[in-house]
Design a protein around this motif. Structure first.
Motif, short mmCIF file in Angstrom:
data_model
loop_
_atom_site.label_atom_id
_atom_site.label_comp_id
_atom_site.label_asym_id
_atom_site.label_seq_id
_atom_site.Cartn_x
_atom_site.Cartn_y
_atom_site.Cartn_z
N LEU A 126 0.84 -1.19 0.00
CA LEU A 126 0.00 0.00 0.00
C LEU A 126 0.88 1.25 0.00
N THR A 127 0.54 2.21 -0.85
CA THR A 127 1.19 3.52 -0.83
C THR A 127 0.13 4.60 -0.76
N PHE A 128 0.49 5.74 -0.15
CA PHE A 128 -0.46 6.83 0.07
C PHE A 128 -0.08 8.00 -0.84
N TRP A 129 -1.09 8.58 -1.49
CA TRP A 129 -0.86 9.74 -2.36
C TRP A 129 -1.79 10.86 -1.93
N ARG A 130 -1.23 12.07 -1.88
CA ARG A 130 -2.00 13.25 -1.49
C ARG A 130 -1.70 14.38 -2.46
N ASN A 131 -2.76 14.89 -3.10
CA ASN A 131 -2.62 15.97 -4.08
C ASN A 131 -1.63 15.62 -5.18
N GLY A 132 -1.68 14.35 -5.61
CA GLY A 132 -0.84 13.90 -6.71
C GLY A 132 0.58 13.58 -6.33
N SER A 133 0.95 13.61 -5.05
CA SER A 133 2.31 13.33 -4.62
C SER A 133 2.32 12.21 -3.59
N LEU A 134 3.39 11.43 -3.60
CA LEU A 134 3.53 10.33 -2.65
C LEU A 134 3.77 10.86 -1.26
N VAL A 135 3.09 10.31 -0.26
CA VAL A 135 3.32 10.65 1.13
C VAL A 135 4.46 9.78 1.63
N GLN A 136 5.68 10.32 1.67
CA GLN A 136 6.87 9.52 1.99
C GLN A 136 7.02 9.27 3.48
N ALA A 137 6.42 10.09 4.30
CA ALA A 137 6.63 9.95 5.75
C ALA A 137 5.76 8.86 6.36
N ARG A 138 4.97 8.17 5.55
CA ARG A 138 3.99 7.23 6.07
C ARG A 138 4.63 6.08 6.84
N ASN A 139 5.88 5.69 6.52
CA ASN A 139 6.50 4.56 7.22
C ASN A 139 7.77 4.99 7.96
N ALA A 140 7.80 6.28 8.34
CA ALA A 140 9.00 6.76 9.03
C ALA A 140 9.19 6.07 10.38
N MET A 141 8.09 5.65 11.00
CA MET A 141 8.19 5.00 12.31
C MET A 141 8.47 3.51 12.21
N LEU A 142 8.41 2.96 11.02
CA LEU A 142 8.64 1.53 10.86
C LEU A 142 10.13 1.25 10.70
N PRO A 143 10.69 0.33 11.45
CA PRO A 143 12.10 -0.02 11.26
C PRO A 143 12.30 -0.79 9.97
N THR A 144 13.50 -0.67 9.40
CA THR A 144 13.78 -1.43 8.18
C THR A 144 13.66 -2.92 8.42
N ILE A 145 14.16 -3.37 9.57
CA ILE A 145 14.06 -4.78 9.95
C ILE A 145 13.22 -4.85 11.22
N SER A 146 12.04 -5.40 11.12
CA SER A 146 11.12 -5.46 12.26
C SER A 146 11.46 -6.64 13.17
N SER A 147 10.75 -6.73 14.30
CA SER A 147 10.96 -7.84 15.22
C SER A 147 10.62 -9.17 14.55
N LYS A 148 9.58 -9.17 13.72
CA LYS A 148 9.25 -10.39 12.97
C LYS A 148 10.37 -10.75 12.00
N TRP A 161 13.55 -10.19 12.35
CA TRP A 161 14.69 -10.78 13.08
C TRP A 161 14.42 -12.25 13.40
N LEU A 162 13.18 -12.59 13.72
CA LEU A 162 12.85 -13.99 13.94
C LEU A 162 12.96 -14.78 12.64
N ASP A 163 12.55 -14.18 11.53
CA ASP A 163 12.69 -14.84 10.23
C ASP A 163 14.16 -15.02 9.86
N ILE A 164 14.98 -14.03 10.20
CA ILE A 164 16.41 -14.13 9.92
C ILE A 164 17.03 -15.27 10.72
N ASP A 165 16.67 -15.39 12.00
CA ASP A 165 17.15 -16.52 12.80
C ASP A 165 16.73 -17.84 12.17
#
Length: 515
Positions: free
Chosen positions: A249-271, A273-277
């Motif tokens: 899913l991506t969010f668009w506002r006034n024809g532009s991508l909302v880039q800050a939508r996943n700023a709080m999400l880590p690149t590698i989540s806790s799930k 890290w378990l998958d990496i193990d």
């Protein structure tokens, strides 16, 4: 006396660790000797969902040989290609297949391996770890018993915002109707309307506004936000289409991508890290990281892998599919073992007309830094439903091979498509044909430049001078041949020239004195 040289295929001692780990199978040797080609015998199939590896696999009958001039480890598919086309005409472009419901069976996996699949990709957004473990066991069994060399790539979920699993459905049609969702309350709740879907992002309702557009899989389906009710968002479908589980899913506002939508999400989540193990414990060969934002993420993952298993040789692949990846592109590729051009998600964040130039830029940079590069997403999208590709898709695949990408990847075509084997056959045939065309073009260029070839006179007959002149002539021939322009003969373990990568079409020749 002139001898006719043949190829002989036979089991040999295990290859070096860096090679055996990548092949993930019992090694075979291909050596140039004066003998006939040995025969390959098949092994009966073992049924069952869990396949223990045999103690003494014997996929090839040994043909003893006393002369070992040079050894190259290959699998049975490569051996067949060498018999058919010769060493110079073997396929350079590797093929990656995403494994899903349409291709997870033992017979399906064997058919893909025989058809040229080099890497089996496991998408951790889908399925359980037990399901993925079963697929890994089947691939390892095929490697050990049938003599294939299929590697395992585990693709972790990353920081993307995506939908839930559609309540167990393989797909759903989004019509022009009102949808109460996505919802942050988890997977489907019996108290909610049937049209409710979920997302994996807790800050979803806070980030979107009334009037925003929600694009599913880069625009395959579009929703318009018409109301916000607590943690839920009420949407109207403006462009109907097919919804797939865990779609991006991506969010668009006034024809532009909302880039800050996943700023709080880590690149590698806790799930993740378990998958990496899980991947490390299962001995996967590659880990692909989604939505990489900086080189530090790759370095952290590599350090973690090294700490978890000192003998692990897992290669880390950075998926380039966001604005953040493009901003730090060179550093990310330099830190990783390779890159994947994930054009589907990338096309949802950049204008569509920029995707081809970005793809070419990434491939050229990977070649310059001597990193492997895989082109992925929607290569043969029509073959999810149809048995033949469109001509535009064939042209797209051809362009990726011309740019000398190291690998091509099938996603939905092999995971849930109706014709996974046919899709793989198209990739293989197009790759072989374009590589042949490339060689023919280079031969024509070489013929045009041969008249301008000038070699310095050999000033003396001393062994040192003769050796120097031979090396100089070999380098000059490589320059005229058009494949390598410099650093042809180097003492470094890795070439540094842009045109001297693992995908180079120039045969490697070693000259050394005989005692």
């Amino acid at each position: 006396m002139v001898h006719v040289l043949h190829l002989s295929i036979f089991p040999c001692h295990p290859p070096p660790p860096f090679l055996s780990k990548r092949l993930s199978s019992k090694p075979y040797a291909c050596s140039v000797i004066r003998s006939s080609i040995s025969s390959v015998h098949s092994v009966s199939t073992v049924s069952g969902s869990r396949l223990p590896l045999p103690e003494s696999p014997a996929p090839v009958v040994l043909q003893p040989t006393t002369e070992d001039v040079s050894v190259m480890h290959v699998d049975v598919v490569t051996a067949a290609e060498l018999r058919e086309n010769g060493l110079r005409s073997s396929r350079r472009t590797k093929l990656v297949c995403t494994i899903g419901p349409a291709s997870c069976g033992l017979d399906d996996l064997e058919a893909l391996a025989a058809g040229g699949m080099n890497v089996a990709r496991l998408n951790m957004c889908h399925g359980t770890r037990e399901w993925h473990r079963t697929v890994i066991e089947r691939v390892r069994w095929l490697n050990e018993v049938k003599g294939f060399a299929v590697s395992i790539m585990m693709d972790i979920e990353g920081s993307e915002v995506h939908m839930g699993d559609l309540g167990g459905l393989t797909s759903a049609t989004a019509e022009a109707m009102v949808i109460s969702g996505p919802s942050v309350s988890g997977l489907f709740d019996s108290h909610r309307p049937e049209c409710t879907i979920s997302v994996n992002y807790d800050g979803f309702a806070e980030d979107v506004r009334v009037g925003d557009e929600l694009l599913v899989d880069g625009g395959m389906v579009r929703f318009e936000v018409i109301d916000k009710i607590g943690p839920d968002v009420k949407c109207r479908c403006t462009d109907s289409g097919l919804l797939l589980p865990c779609a991006n899913l991506t969010f668009w506002r006034n024809g532009s991508l909302v880039q800050a939508r996943n700023a709080m999400l880590p690149t590698i989540s806790s799930k993740d890290w378990l998958d990496i193990d899980f991947g490390i414990s299962e001995g996967v060969d590659f880990i692909a990281v989604s939505f990489v934002k900086s080189a530090e993420v790759i370095k952290q993952l590599k350090s973690y892998i090294a700490a978890r298993s000192c003998e692990s040789n897992v290669a880390v692949i950075a998926k380039i599919e966001s604005f953040d990846s493009l901003k730090n592109l060179e550093g990310i590729i330099q830190a990783s073992d390779g890159a994947m051009v994930a054009r589907g998600d990338l096309g949802a964040q950049v204008p569509l007309e920029e995707v081809p130039s970005i793809q070419e830029k990434i491939i050229q940079l990977c070649r310059q830094l001597n990193k492997l590069v895989i082109v992925a997403s929607q290569l043969l999208e029509s073959m999810v439903e149809y048995p033949t590709p469109t001509r535009a898709e064939v042209a797209d695949v051809s362009e990726a091979v011309k740019q000398q990408a190291d690998g091509l990847m099938l996603s939905g075509e092999s995971a849930m498509g109706q014709y996974p084997e046919k899709a793989l056959a198209v990739l293989r045939s197009v790759s072989l044909r374009i590589e042949k065309w490339w060689r023919e073009e280079k031969e024509k260029e070489k013929e045009k430049d041969n008249d301008n070839l000038e070699l310095p006179d050999i000033a003396s007959t001393s062994p040192e001078s003769v050796s120097n002149e031979i090396c100089h002539a070999a380098a000059k021939m490589g320059l005229v041949d058009g494949y390598c322009k410099e650093n042809l003969l180097s003492t470094q373990p890795r070439p540094t020239n842009t045109n001297c990568t693992l995908h180079t079409l120039l045969p490697i020749v070693m000259l050394f004195p005989v005692p």
